[in-house]
Design a protein around this motif. Structure first.
Motif, PDB file in Angstrom:
ATOM      1  N   TYR A 417       7.974  48.187  31.715  1.00  0.00           N
ATOM      2  CA  TYR A 417       9.767  48.591  30.197  1.00  0.00           C
ATOM      3  C   TYR A 417       9.405  50.341  29.918  1.00  0.00           C
ATOM      4  N   PRO A 418      10.485  50.688  29.907  1.00  0.00           N
ATOM      5  CA  PRO A 418      11.034  52.186  29.682  1.00  0.00           C
ATOM      6  C   PRO A 418      10.856  52.337  28.104  1.00  0.00           C
ATOM      7  N   THR A 419      10.845  53.230  27.646  1.00  0.00           N
ATOM      8  CA  THR A 419      10.842  53.413  26.574  1.00  0.00           C
ATOM      9  C   THR A 419      11.447  54.861  25.621  1.00  0.00           C
ATOM     10  N   GLY A 420      11.288  55.413  24.650  1.00  0.00           N
ATOM     11  CA  GLY A 420      12.460  56.093  24.020  1.00  0.00           C
ATOM     12  C   GLY A 420      13.983  55.565  24.549  1.00  0.00           C
ATOM     13  N   VAL A 421      15.147  56.537  24.190  1.00  0.00           N
ATOM     14  CA  VAL A 421      16.620  55.871  24.740  1.00  0.00           C
ATOM     15  C   VAL A 421      16.631  54.769  25.638  1.00  0.00           C
ATOM     16  N   SER A 422      15.698  54.593  26.404  1.00  0.00           N
ATOM     17  CA  SER A 422      15.982  52.642  27.059  1.00  0.00           C
ATOM     18  C   SER A 422      15.063  52.191  26.234  1.00  0.00           C
ATOM     19  N   ALA A 423      14.536  51.819  25.289  1.00  0.00           N
ATOM     20  CA  ALA A 423      13.373  50.811  24.920  1.00  0.00           C
ATOM     21  C   ALA A 423      14.356  49.435  24.914  1.00  0.00           C
ATOM     22  N   ARG A 424      15.766  49.311  24.865  1.00  0.00           N
ATOM     23  CA  ARG A 424      16.184  48.428  24.621  1.00  0.00           C
ATOM     24  C   ARG A 424      15.686  47.152  26.153  1.00  0.00           C
ATOM     25  N   PHE A 425      15.979  47.881  26.851  1.00  0.00           N
ATOM     26  CA  PHE A 425      15.668  47.497  28.496  1.00  0.00           C
ATOM     27  C   PHE A 425      14.522  46.625  28.620  1.00  0.00           C
ATOM     28  N   ALA A 426      14.408  45.689  29.249  1.00  0.00           N
ATOM     29  CA  ALA A 426      12.819  45.253  30.524  1.00  0.00           C
ATOM     30  C   ALA A 426      13.982  45.186  31.798  1.00  0.00           C
ATOM     31  N   PHE A 427      12.240  45.196  32.532  1.00  0.00           N
ATOM     32  CA  PHE A 427      12.209  44.737  33.791  1.00  0.00           C
ATOM     33  C   PHE A 427      11.247  43.727  34.280  1.00  0.00           C
ATOM     34  N   VAL A 428      11.958  42.775  35.419  1.00  0.00           N
ATOM     35  CA  VAL A 428      10.666  41.871  35.723  1.00  0.00           C
ATOM     36  C   VAL A 428      10.847  42.861  37.008  1.00  0.00           C
ATOM     37  N   LEU A 429       9.542  42.462  37.952  1.00  0.00           N
ATOM     38  CA  LEU A 429       9.656  42.424  39.641  1.00  0.00           C
ATOM     39  C   LEU A 429       8.842  41.327  39.746  1.00  0.00           C
ATOM     40  N   GLU A 435       3.504  45.618  43.167  1.00  0.00           N
ATOM     41  CA  GLU A 435       2.693  45.902  42.132  1.00  0.00           C
ATOM     42  C   GLU A 435       3.130  46.835  41.997  1.00  0.00           C
ATOM     43  N   GLN A 436       3.084  47.841  43.769  1.00  0.00           N
ATOM     44  CA  GLN A 436       3.734  48.825  43.971  1.00  0.00           C
ATOM     45  C   GLN A 436       5.120  48.883  44.131  1.00  0.00           C
ATOM     46  N   ALA A 437       6.046  48.551  44.036  1.00  0.00           N
ATOM     47  CA  ALA A 437       7.839  49.322  43.960  1.00  0.00           C
ATOM     48  C   ALA A 437       7.756  49.025  42.326  1.00  0.00           C
ATOM     49  N   ARG A 438       6.891  48.811  41.604  1.00  0.00           N
ATOM     50  CA  ARG A 438       7.448  48.806  40.043  1.00  0.00           C
ATOM     51  C   ARG A 438       6.699  50.018  39.995  1.00  0.00           C
ATOM     52  N   LEU A 439       5.642  50.736  40.974  1.00  0.00           N
ATOM     53  CA  LEU A 439       5.877  52.711  40.248  1.00  0.00           C
ATOM     54  C   LEU A 439       6.791  53.519  41.369  1.00  0.00           C
TER      55      LEU A 439
END
Length: 444
Positions: A417-429, A435-439
């Motif tokens: 989940y991004p913060t700041g100006v991109s806080a309206r977006f969400a991603f699921v992996l 777990e490693q890819a999210r980094l």
């Protein structure tokens, strides 16, 4: 035991997979013998649902290897992860179609003059490729002609798919012996997981799993297109398929899958087959308490036809290109999503539009290998925050800060989940490497 690499035999223009013994095991003679036994065992098998071996040897440097048919996948484990993301259970008919070839392969192994017991039947070892389904990884298989290489008393296999008779008891005179019935039990557990998206082991305590398993009432899991007669028939089917007594189970794997196919034909008003008595409510119904609310970002039904084994999947495509909302989402993350549907710049994932769920403006699904990514635009930060888990970790880089958490009750599935100006977006992996890819997901 080994590492599998992709290779190409240029003179034959053939893609292959090469399994090389793991570096830590190369100097262990017992591990080398086990590796070579796997090669000899599989090389002697001829079945359309068993991955064939083309060649094998030991390198001049003393490293054993063998060459197999290359399968691009995905594994059934990846397909299950995708269905969990979509909230779309396999139907009885889909489950039968996927597992029938594996059942036939298990019966073939059991009927050999020197029967072979696979001992590690699980979704990760079932590969769907080019509209076929194949059984892989015979690294811990038992062949009656070979000396047992496993240390006496050592339980071998994957705990989540291991039959109850393979757990030793204090009264046992000898270590438990795997049989075709224990392989068949593992296949039945996979069928249960496909129909419910519930891994029974994760919903059961270690003590109960080893000594007093309870099989769930499938009606409680809201099976897709099920009615009361079909639910009753399924409960009866699994009472037999997962009976703690190996002698009380189905006599063959193919017969078990055909019995499941018969359950699929049971409709409203028809009598359900009296395969066995009713089953007590599962411990899965109790579940495990969690501080985090279940993420609902990726539920709902999707629709398209997957070539893989003819399964009707759930990817409802809205058209050939991005619409205005999809385009906004893709342009916001140019290092992650492509400018048009197709291959994306990150991990070569294939991206396409799917129907947004309630509260979302747009949603894009990307897949490749064993990794699945879903990106969603909720329009506002407040709308996005309604689906956030209550406990998350903060990941900080020079470019930005994001929050992340594993999705409750969905092991291997991570929200970002991004913060700041991109806080309206969400991603699921989702997938083995999620777990490693999210980094490294390029959303900053």
């Amino acid at each position: 035991m080994g590492t599998i690499v992709y290779a190409r035999k240029e003179s034959l223009d053939r893609e292959v997979a090469i399994k090389v013994i793991a570096q830590h095991a190369a100097g262990d003679q017992e591990e080398v013998r086990r590796f070579m036994a796997e090669m000899r065992t599989v090389a002697a098998l001829e079945h359309p649902a068993i991955v064939p071996i083309y060649d094998g040897d030991i390198t001049p440097g003393g490293v054993p290897y063998f060459v197999m048919k290359f399968l691009s996948g995905p594994s059934l484990e990846a397909l299950l992860n995708r269905r969990i993301l979509e909230g779309s259970k396999f139907t009885v008919e889909e489950t039968v179609q996927v597992l029938r070839p594996i059942a036939e392969a298990l019966d073939y192994l059991a009927d050999l003059p020197s029967p072979v017991i696979h001992r590690d039947i699980k979704p990760a070892n079932i590969i769907a490729d080019d509209c076929t389904v194949m059984l892989a990884d015979f690294g811990i298989a038992l062949n009656g002609e070979h000396t047992r290489l496993t240390r006496e008393g050592l339980r071998v296999g994957t705990d989540a798919y291991m039959a109850p008779e393979l757990y030793p008891t204090q009264l046992a005179q000898q270590p438990p012996q795997p049989t075709a019935a224990s392989d068949r039990y593992a296949l039945a557990l996979i069928a249960l997981e496909m129909l419910t998206l519930v891994n029974l082991r994760r919903a059961t305590s270690p003590q109960q799993w080893a000594h007093s398993r309870v099989i769930p009432q499938l009606a409680a899991h809201n099976l897709a297109d099920s009615d009361a007669p079909r639910a009753a028939a399924l409960n009866a089917f699994f009472a037999t398929a997962l009976n703690p007594d190996p002698q009380a189970r189905f006599a063959t794997s193919a017969g078990m899958i055909e019995a499941l196919a018969g359950v699929g034909e049971v409709g409203a008003g028809e009598a359900s087959p009296s395969t066995a008595s009713s089953v007590p409510v599962s411990a899965a119904e109790a579940g495990h308490s969690s501080q985090r609310r279940r993420l609902t970002l990726l539920g709902g039904a999707l629709a398209a036809v997957l070539c893989l084994v003819g399964i009707t999947g759930a990817l409802a495509l809205r058209g050939a290109g991005w619409d205005e909302e999809d385009s906004t989402l893709a342009q916001e993350f140019p290092n992650l999503l492509p400018t048009h549907p197709g291959r994306g710049p990150w991990k070569n994932l294939d991206c396409r539009p799917v129907e947004p769920e309630e509260g979302q403006r747009s949603r894009i699904l990307c897949e490749g290998g064993d990794l699945t990514l879903v990106a969603a635009d909720f329009g506002t930060e407040d709308s996005r925050n309604e689906i956030l888990p209550s406990v998350m970790e903060e990941l900080i880089s020079e470019a930005c800060t994001i929050t992340s958490a594993e999705i409750p009750n969905q092991p291997g599935t991570w929200g970002v989940y991004p913060t700041g100006v991109s806080a309206r977006f969400a991603f699921v992996l989702a997938g083995p490497d999620a777990e490693q890819a999210r980094l490294s997901i390029p959303i900053c």
